[in-house]
Motif scaffolding. Structure first.
Motif, PDB file in Angstrom:
ATOM      1  N   LEU A  10       0.937  -1.556  -0.246  1.00 56.71           N
ATOM      2  CA  LEU A  10       0.096  -0.115  -0.205  1.00 56.71           C
ATOM      3  C   LEU A  10       0.642   1.288  -0.033  1.00 56.71           C
ATOM      4  O   LEU A  10       1.954   1.454   0.815  1.00 56.71           O
ATOM      5  CB  LEU A  10      -1.067  -0.128   1.299  1.00 56.71           C
ATOM      6  N   TYR A  11       0.944   2.120  -1.136  1.00 59.91           N
ATOM      7  CA  TYR A  11       1.625   3.084  -1.089  1.00 59.91           C
ATOM      8  C   TYR A  11       1.301   3.823  -1.617  1.00 59.91           C
ATOM      9  O   TYR A  11       0.684   4.574  -2.322  1.00 59.91           O
ATOM     10  CB  TYR A  11       2.904   2.477  -2.232  1.00 59.91           C
ATOM     11  N   PHE A  12       1.361   5.452  -1.326  1.00 64.24           N
ATOM     12  CA  PHE A  12       1.233   6.734  -1.016  1.00 64.24           C
ATOM     13  C   PHE A  12       1.914   7.199  -2.293  1.00 64.24           C
ATOM     14  O   PHE A  12       3.437   7.502  -1.989  1.00 64.24           O
ATOM     15  CB  PHE A  12       0.706   7.607  -0.431  1.00 64.24           C
ATOM     16  N   SER A  13       2.001   7.705  -4.132  1.00 60.96           N
ATOM     17  CA  SER A  13       2.559   8.377  -4.896  1.00 60.96           C
ATOM     18  C   SER A  13       2.055  10.004  -5.385  1.00 60.96           C
ATOM     19  O   SER A  13       1.131  10.023  -5.585  1.00 60.96           O
ATOM     20  CB  SER A  13       2.766   7.114  -5.918  1.00 60.96           C
ATOM     21  N   ARG A  14       3.324  10.640  -4.217  1.00 61.89           N
ATOM     22  CA  ARG A  14       2.447  12.471  -4.027  1.00 61.89           C
ATOM     23  C   ARG A  14       2.429  12.716  -6.046  1.00 61.89           C
ATOM     24  O   ARG A  14       0.869  13.373  -6.622  1.00 61.89           O
ATOM     25  CB  ARG A  14       3.036  13.113  -3.698  1.00 61.89           C
ATOM     26  N   GLY A  15       3.039  12.539  -6.873  1.00 60.97           N
ATOM     27  CA  GLY A  15       3.447  13.129  -8.158  1.00 60.97           C
ATOM     28  C   GLY A  15       2.337  11.614  -9.479  1.00 60.97           C
ATOM     29  O   GLY A  15       2.580  12.446 -10.572  1.00 60.97           O
ATOM     30  N   GLY A  16       2.255  10.472  -8.721  1.00 66.73           N
ATOM     31  CA  GLY A  16       2.534   9.800 -10.051  1.00 66.73           C
ATOM     32  C   GLY A  16       0.865   9.172  -9.500  1.00 66.73           C
ATOM     33  O   GLY A  16      -0.201   9.535  -9.709  1.00 66.73           O
TER      34      GLY A  16
ATOM     35  N   ALA B  29      -4.474   2.428  -8.724  1.00 68.14           N
ATOM     36  CA  ALA B  29      -4.180   3.265  -8.949  1.00 68.14           C
ATOM     37  C   ALA B  29      -5.529   4.879  -8.767  1.00 68.14           C
ATOM     38  O   ALA B  29      -6.103   4.884  -9.540  1.00 68.14           O
ATOM     39  CB  ALA B  29      -3.032   4.397  -9.544  1.00 68.14           C
ATOM     40  N   HIS B  30      -5.313   5.777  -8.104  1.00 71.32           N
ATOM     41  CA  HIS B  30      -5.649   7.085  -7.930  1.00 71.32           C
ATOM     42  C   HIS B  30      -6.931   6.814  -7.207  1.00 71.32           C
ATOM     43  O   HIS B  30      -8.103   7.292  -7.465  1.00 71.32           O
ATOM     44  CB  HIS B  30      -6.138   7.522  -9.887  1.00 71.32           C
TER      45      HIS B  30
ATOM     46  N   GLY C 242     -11.081   7.503  -7.294  1.00 71.47           N
ATOM     47  CA  GLY C 242     -10.803   9.094  -6.523  1.00 71.47           C
ATOM     48  C   GLY C 242      -9.784   9.565  -7.855  1.00 71.47           C
ATOM     49  O   GLY C 242     -10.217   9.217  -9.035  1.00 71.47           O
ATOM     50  N   ILE C 243      -9.503  10.389  -7.404  1.00 68.29           N
ATOM     51  CA  ILE C 243      -8.076  11.872  -8.125  1.00 68.29           C
ATOM     52  C   ILE C 243      -7.249  12.357  -7.003  1.00 68.29           C
ATOM     53  O   ILE C 243      -6.269  12.953  -7.822  1.00 68.29           O
ATOM     54  CB  ILE C 243      -9.082  12.802  -8.008  1.00 68.29           C
ATOM     55  N   SER C 244      -6.629  10.633  -7.202  1.00 67.77           N
ATOM     56  CA  SER C 244      -5.605  11.504  -5.421  1.00 67.77           C
ATOM     57  C   SER C 244      -4.008  11.036  -6.466  1.00 67.77           C
ATOM     58  O   SER C 244      -4.238  10.360  -7.867  1.00 67.77           O
ATOM     59  CB  SER C 244      -5.365  10.019  -4.990  1.00 67.77           C
TER      60      SER C 244
END
Length: 222
Positions: free
Chosen positions: A128-134, A153-154, A178-180
């Protein structure tokens, strides 16, 4: 009530309490039996290939959606967004991204923000990973045989209780659309990719394959 009657009544109450306690103990013991050794060995081997510690404890069973809200493809996969059917899918695998600097290597499944995202297959939550710019809020689920990695993703959020090392089944909820990350706020969607994994490869590796034919039952676009 006489003293003798009180004594008999008291003994009966004590006996009833002890009997009830013994029944509860027996029920707990018999309902928590260990799984068959063959199943434990299979999960441990798969978890080892995925870089997951099998001693981390038994996973919580993920939430499941009503079968009628899911689309089952002929390949055995589930379309990973609830309410989306094969004709709704668009093959965006070969489209360019990043101003033409790279190929998408995934498909975008458009849906309203908050729509449930489900696991396309049985597997283990590897990362489980958060990629701020991706990809923003992402989840990586490896198949139980270790050969395939499914990438979501997103996401807007994870399903309650989702964690790394958890075993999930096809159709279990992973999160919500989502739209992350770098997704456009005007177009919420799930970025979904599949990677073919060689022995020893980790969650950020693998060779991408086109998910579209597997979900839509159609030939990929050129």
């Amino acid at each position: 009530m006489s003293g003798r009657a009180l004594s008999v009544f008291g003994n009966a109450v004590v006996f009833a309490v002890l009997a009830f306690g013994a029944w509860l103990w027996w029920r707990n013991v018999t309902s928590t039996a260990d799984p068959p050794p063959a199943a434990v060995a299979m999960l441990s081997e798969t978890a080892g290939r995925a870089g997951i510690d099998p001693a981390a404890g038994a996973p919580r069973v993920a939430s499941r959606l009503p079968p009628g809200s899911l689309t089952f493809a002929a390949s055995g996969l589930v379309v990973p967004v609830a309410g989306i059917e094969a004709p709704d899918l668009v093959d965006t695998y070969t489209q360019s991204r990043g101003g033409g600097s790279r190929i998408h290597n995934a498909i975008d499944i458009m849906a309203s923000r908050g729509t449930p995202v489900v696991s396309a297959s049985d597997g283990l939550v590897e990362k489980l990973y958060f990629s701020r710019g991706g990809g923003g809020i992402t989840a990586y689920v490896r198949s139980l045989d270790g050969l395939w990695l499914h990438y979501y993703a997103h996401l807007d959020s994870y399903a309650p209780g989702l964690r790394e090392g958890q075993r999930i089944r096809r159709g279990d909820q992973i999160g919500t659309v989502g739209i992350s990350g770098n997704a456009s706020p005007s177009g919420p969607h799930l970025h979904y990719a599949i990677y073919r994994m060689r022995p020893g490869e980790r969650w950020w590796q693998g060779a991408p394959i086109n998910p579209y034919p597997l979900l839509a039952g159609k030939t990929a676009s050129r």
